[in-house]
Design a protein around this motif. Sequence first.
Motif, PDB file in Angstrom:
ATOM      1  N   LYS A   2       0.830  -1.203   0.000  1.00 42.87           N
ATOM      2  CA  LYS A   2       0.000   0.000   0.000  1.00 42.87           C
ATOM      3  C   LYS A   2       0.868   1.258   0.000  1.00 42.87           C
ATOM      4  O   LYS A   2       0.563   2.227  -0.693  1.00 42.87           O
ATOM      5  CB  LYS A   2      -0.925  -0.009   1.203  1.00 42.87           C
ATOM      6  CG  LYS A   2      -1.838   1.184   1.273  1.00 42.87           C
ATOM      7  CD  LYS A   2      -2.703   1.150   2.507  1.00 42.87           C
ATOM      8  CE  LYS A   2      -3.527   2.408   2.599  1.00 42.87           C
ATOM      9  NZ  LYS A   2      -4.292   2.466   3.833  1.00 42.87           N
ATOM     10  N   ASN A   3       1.965   1.234   0.774  1.00 44.21           N
ATOM     11  CA  ASN A   3       2.858   2.387   0.832  1.00 44.21           C
ATOM     12  C   ASN A   3       3.475   2.686  -0.529  1.00 44.21           C
ATOM     13  O   ASN A   3       3.662   3.841  -0.889  1.00 44.21           O
ATOM     14  CB  ASN A   3       3.971   2.154   1.846  1.00 44.21           C
ATOM     15  CG  ASN A   3       3.458   2.100   3.260  1.00 44.21           C
ATOM     16  OD1 ASN A   3       2.375   2.570   3.551  1.00 44.21           O
ATOM     17  ND2 ASN A   3       4.225   1.500   4.136  1.00 44.21           N
ATOM     18  N   VAL A   4       3.813   1.645  -1.285  1.00 42.71           N
ATOM     19  CA  VAL A   4       4.423   1.825  -2.606  1.00 42.71           C
ATOM     20  C   VAL A   4       3.426   2.481  -3.553  1.00 42.71           C
ATOM     21  O   VAL A   4       3.765   3.435  -4.267  1.00 42.71           O
ATOM     22  CB  VAL A   4       4.897   0.469  -3.183  1.00 42.71           C
ATOM     23  CG1 VAL A   4       5.402   0.633  -4.596  1.00 42.71           C
ATOM     24  CG2 VAL A   4       5.969  -0.126  -2.309  1.00 42.71           C
ATOM     25  N   MET A   5       2.193   1.997  -3.559  1.00 41.50           N
ATOM     26  CA  MET A   5       1.176   2.553  -4.459  1.00 41.50           C
ATOM     27  C   MET A   5       0.842   4.001  -4.092  1.00 41.50           C
ATOM     28  O   MET A   5       0.720   4.852  -4.969  1.00 41.50           O
ATOM     29  CB  MET A   5      -0.097   1.689  -4.420  1.00 41.50           C
ATOM     30  CG  MET A   5       0.129   0.281  -4.913  1.00 41.50           C
ATOM     31  SD  MET A   5       0.723   0.235  -6.618  1.00 41.50           S
ATOM     32  CE  MET A   5      -0.773   0.508  -7.498  1.00 41.50           C
ATOM     33  N   THR A   6       0.724   4.270  -2.804  1.00 44.53           N
ATOM     34  CA  THR A   6       0.436   5.637  -2.350  1.00 44.53           C
ATOM     35  C   THR A   6       1.555   6.579  -2.765  1.00 44.53           C
ATOM     36  O   THR A   6       1.303   7.673  -3.277  1.00 44.53           O
ATOM     37  CB  THR A   6       0.263   5.664  -0.817  1.00 44.53           C
ATOM     38  OG1 THR A   6      -0.749   4.737  -0.456  1.00 44.53           O
ATOM     39  CG2 THR A   6      -0.110   7.038  -0.336  1.00 44.53           C
ATOM     40  N   LYS A   7       2.799   6.138  -2.564  1.00 43.80           N
ATOM     41  CA  LYS A   7       3.959   6.955  -2.926  1.00 43.80           C
ATOM     42  C   LYS A   7       4.009   7.154  -4.440  1.00 43.80           C
ATOM     43  O   LYS A   7       4.330   8.244  -4.928  1.00 43.80           O
ATOM     44  CB  LYS A   7       5.248   6.282  -2.423  1.00 43.80           C
ATOM     45  CG  LYS A   7       6.473   7.111  -2.604  1.00 43.80           C
ATOM     46  CD  LYS A   7       6.435   8.318  -1.702  1.00 43.80           C
ATOM     47  CE  LYS A   7       7.729   9.078  -1.783  1.00 43.80           C
ATOM     48  NZ  LYS A   7       7.666  10.357  -1.101  1.00 43.80           N
ATOM     49  N   ALA A   8       3.694   6.110  -5.220  1.00 42.27           N
ATOM     50  CA  ALA A   8       3.709   6.212  -6.688  1.00 42.27           C
ATOM     51  C   ALA A   8       2.683   7.237  -7.182  1.00 42.27           C
ATOM     52  O   ALA A   8       2.991   8.057  -8.057  1.00 42.27           O
ATOM     53  CB  ALA A   8       3.448   4.852  -7.314  1.00 42.27           C
TER      54      ALA A   8
END
Length: 129
Positions: A2-8
């Motif tokens: 989830k953190n990766v998608m939010t950051k992307a």
Amino acid sequence: MKNVMTKAWEIARKGATQFGGSIKSYFAEALKLAWAQIKAPVSVTVELVSGSRKYKSWVAEIVGTHAKFKFERNFINQFRGVELETNKVYTLEEGKVYDVNNVNTRYYATVRNGRLVELNESEVMELVA
């Protein structure tokens, strides 16, 4: 994940705002950048007392087991400061196991989630065997 998608999505929005175009057109590259930021090794700095000629301070990365000395070590010579004049500052990376000798105090350590964690000998044996 989830953190990766939010950051992307955050990076893609920033790119679209700064350079124009749709957010979706920036997303593929933003996802690569987000993964790189999340996967980047975390490091911690450790400051050791310089010691004397008889009682030295040092840090060694444990890279395996050794028949005579229990652990195979690679001594780290990259530190800030001048030996025997100031304290030594070492940069330790996440995912590696270290043997730290601070004058008369010796311990095993690793970096987890940006924090230095002390280990006992059996934990070190599990990690390097």
